[in-house]
Design a protein around this motif. Structure first.
Motif, short mmCIF file in Angstrom:
data_model
loop_
_atom_site.label_atom_id
_atom_site.label_comp_id
_atom_site.label_asym_id
_atom_site.label_seq_id
_atom_site.Cartn_x
_atom_site.Cartn_y
_atom_site.Cartn_z
N PHE A 1 0.83 -1.20 0.00
CA PHE A 1 0.00 0.00 0.00
C PHE A 1 0.87 1.25 0.00
O PHE A 1 2.05 1.20 0.31
CB PHE A 1 -0.99 -0.02 1.17
N GLU A 2 0.25 2.38 -0.36
CA GLU A 2 1.00 3.62 -0.51
C GLU A 2 0.87 4.58 0.67
O GLU A 2 1.78 5.34 0.96
CB GLU A 2 0.56 4.35 -1.78
N PHE A 3 -0.30 4.61 1.30
CA PHE A 3 -0.52 5.55 2.39
C PHE A 3 -1.63 5.05 3.28
O PHE A 3 -2.35 4.10 2.95
CB PHE A 3 -0.83 6.96 1.87
N TYR A 4 -1.76 5.69 4.45
CA TYR A 4 -2.87 5.42 5.36
C TYR A 4 -3.91 6.51 5.17
O TYR A 4 -3.57 7.68 5.02
CB TYR A 4 -2.41 5.48 6.82
N LYS A 5 -5.17 6.11 5.20
CA LYS A 5 -6.27 7.06 5.13
C LYS A 5 -6.95 7.07 6.50
O LYS A 5 -7.43 6.04 6.97
CB LYS A 5 -7.27 6.66 4.06
N LEU A 6 -6.96 8.23 7.13
CA LEU A 6 -7.64 8.39 8.41
C LEU A 6 -9.08 8.79 8.11
O LEU A 6 -9.33 9.80 7.47
CB LEU A 6 -6.97 9.48 9.25
N SER A 7 -10.03 7.97 8.55
CA SER A 7 -11.43 8.24 8.30
C SER A 7 -12.11 8.64 9.60
O SER A 7 -12.03 7.93 10.60
CB SER A 7 -12.10 6.98 7.74
N LEU A 8 -12.76 9.80 9.56
CA LEU A 8 -13.49 10.32 10.71
C LEU A 8 -14.97 10.40 10.39
O LEU A 8 -15.35 10.55 9.24
CB LEU A 8 -12.97 11.73 11.07
N ILE A 9 -15.80 10.31 11.42
CA ILE A 9 -17.25 10.35 11.25
C ILE A 9 -17.82 11.53 12.02
O ILE A 9 -17.46 11.76 13.17
CB ILE A 9 -17.90 9.06 11.81
N TRP A 10 -18.73 12.27 11.38
CA TRP A 10 -19.53 13.26 12.09
C TRP A 10 -20.76 12.50 12.60
O TRP A 10 -21.60 12.08 11.81
CB TRP A 10 -19.91 14.41 11.19
N PRO A 11 -20.86 12.25 13.92
CA PRO A 11 -21.88 11.35 14.46
C PRO A 11 -23.32 11.66 14.04
O PRO A 11 -24.08 10.74 13.73
CB PRO A 11 -21.71 11.48 15.98
N SER A 12 -23.70 12.92 13.99
CA SER A 12 -25.09 13.21 13.66
C SER A 12 -25.43 12.86 12.21
O SER A 12 -26.59 12.61 11.88
CB SER A 12 -25.44 14.67 13.96
N SER A 13 -24.44 12.79 11.33
CA SER A 13 -24.72 12.39 9.96
C SER A 13 -24.77 10.88 9.82
O SER A 13 -25.51 10.35 8.99
CB SER A 13 -23.68 12.97 8.99
N ALA A 14 -24.00 10.18 10.62
CA ALA A 14 -24.00 8.71 10.55
C ALA A 14 -25.18 8.12 11.30
O ALA A 14 -25.51 6.96 11.09
CB ALA A 14 -22.69 8.18 11.14
N CYS A 15 -25.81 8.89 12.13
CA CYS A 15 -26.91 8.39 12.98
C CYS A 15 -28.25 8.94 12.55
O CYS A 15 -28.88 9.75 13.24
CB CYS A 15 -26.63 8.77 14.43
N TYR A 16 -28.67 8.50 11.40
CA TYR A 16 -30.01 8.87 10.95
C TYR A 16 -30.73 7.62 10.54
O TYR A 16 -30.23 6.88 9.70
CB TYR A 16 -29.94 9.86 9.78
N PRO A 17 -31.82 7.27 11.13
CA PRO A 17 -32.49 8.02 12.21
C PRO A 17 -31.77 7.82 13.55
O PRO A 17 -31.13 6.81 13.78
CB PRO A 17 -33.89 7.43 12.25
N LEU A 18 -31.93 8.80 14.39
CA LEU A 18 -31.25 8.82 15.68
C LEU A 18 -31.60 7.61 16.53
O LEU A 18 -30.80 7.15 17.34
CB LEU A 18 -31.59 10.11 16.43
N SER A 19 -32.78 7.04 16.35
CA SER A 19 -33.19 5.90 17.16
C SER A 19 -32.29 4.68 16.96
O SER A 19 -32.30 3.76 17.78
CB SER A 19 -34.64 5.53 16.84
N ASN A 20 -31.50 4.66 15.89
CA ASN A 20 -30.58 3.55 15.64
C ASN A 20 -29.26 3.71 16.37
O ASN A 20 -28.40 2.84 16.27
CB ASN A 20 -30.29 3.42 14.15
N CYS A 21 -29.07 4.83 17.07
CA CYS A 21 -27.76 5.14 17.64
C CYS A 21 -27.81 5.31 19.16
O CYS A 21 -28.86 5.57 19.73
CB CYS A 21 -27.22 6.41 17.02
N THR A 22 -26.63 5.20 19.74
CA THR A 22 -26.50 5.45 21.16
C THR A 22 -26.65 6.95 21.41
O THR A 22 -26.35 7.76 20.54
CB THR A 22 -25.13 5.00 21.70
N THR A 23 -27.12 7.30 22.57
CA THR A 23 -27.23 8.71 22.94
C THR A 23 -26.62 8.89 24.33
O THR A 23 -26.60 7.95 25.12
CB THR A 23 -28.69 9.18 22.95
N PRO A 24 -26.10 10.06 24.62
CA PRO A 24 -26.00 11.21 23.71
C PRO A 24 -24.89 10.99 22.68
O PRO A 24 -23.90 10.30 22.95
CB PRO A 24 -25.64 12.36 24.64
N LEU A 25 -25.08 11.57 21.51
CA LEU A 25 -24.08 11.48 20.46
C LEU A 25 -22.90 12.39 20.78
O LEU A 25 -23.09 13.49 21.30
CB LEU A 25 -24.67 11.93 19.12
#
Length: 169
Positions: A26-50
């Motif tokens: 491989f050539e490089f590492y890719k650091l992947s970050l998540i903005w929780p409110s975008s990944a948690c739609y609908p919110l009922s599928n996610c832990t709270t508080p985000l």
């Protein structure tokens, strides 16, 4: 739509300039970050508080053409005899508090360790750290929480914003 809303519906993927020290394919590492409110739609599928900050999705060994190195099962052409996923998670005890905060599984009812196991199995075993999961996760935490790194500026690094909210890993 403001920048926070735009980013709130996007996954910010940052390609780090950390190059493979051992000359892997491989050539490089890719650091992947998540903005929780975008990944948690609908919110009922996610832990709270985000969390109200970017959380870690993973650190992905990546080929020069920006595709992730495949690691699952018979496609694991990366490293011989990597630490297995269960053993990898067992080695994370010294940094478990930091992982729980910065690298949480946002899905309701699923333990964080399930996410870490998945990320190790999919990406960690193909990294330069395939025998040292503690360093793989700890170095990812350090990179993601560095005070000298601003994900909105990129600091000369490649910044890619995708609209699918999940990225490729």
């Amino acid at each position: 739509m403001g920048i926070k809303q735009f980013i709130g519906y996007s996954l910010l993927v940052l390609a780090s300039l950390v190059v493979s020290a051992q000359g892997s394919d491989f050539e490089f590492y890719k650091l992947s970050l998540i903005w929780p409110s975008s990944a948690c739609y609908p919110l009922s599928n996610c832990t709270t508080p985000l969390p109200t900050f970017f959380t870690i999705h993973g650190l992905w060994p990546t080929f020069a053409n920006d595709t992730a190195v495949p690691a699952y099962g018979p496609n694991n052409r990366c490293n011989a005899n990597p630490v297995g996923p269960d053993a990898a998670v067992a080695k994370l005890t010294p940094i478990k508090d930091r992982l729980n905060e910065r690298w949480p599984n946002l899905r309701a009812g699923v333990e964080n360790s399930v996410f870490w196991r998945h990320e190790w199995q999919k990406h960690g075993i193909c990294s330069d750290y395939y025998k040292d999961p503690l360093s793989y996760f700890n170095d990812t935490l350090n990179l993601a929480t560095s005070t000298t790194f601003d994900p909105f500026k990129g600091d000369g690094q490649t910044v890619e914003v995708t609209s699918d909210g999940m990225g490729n890993g």
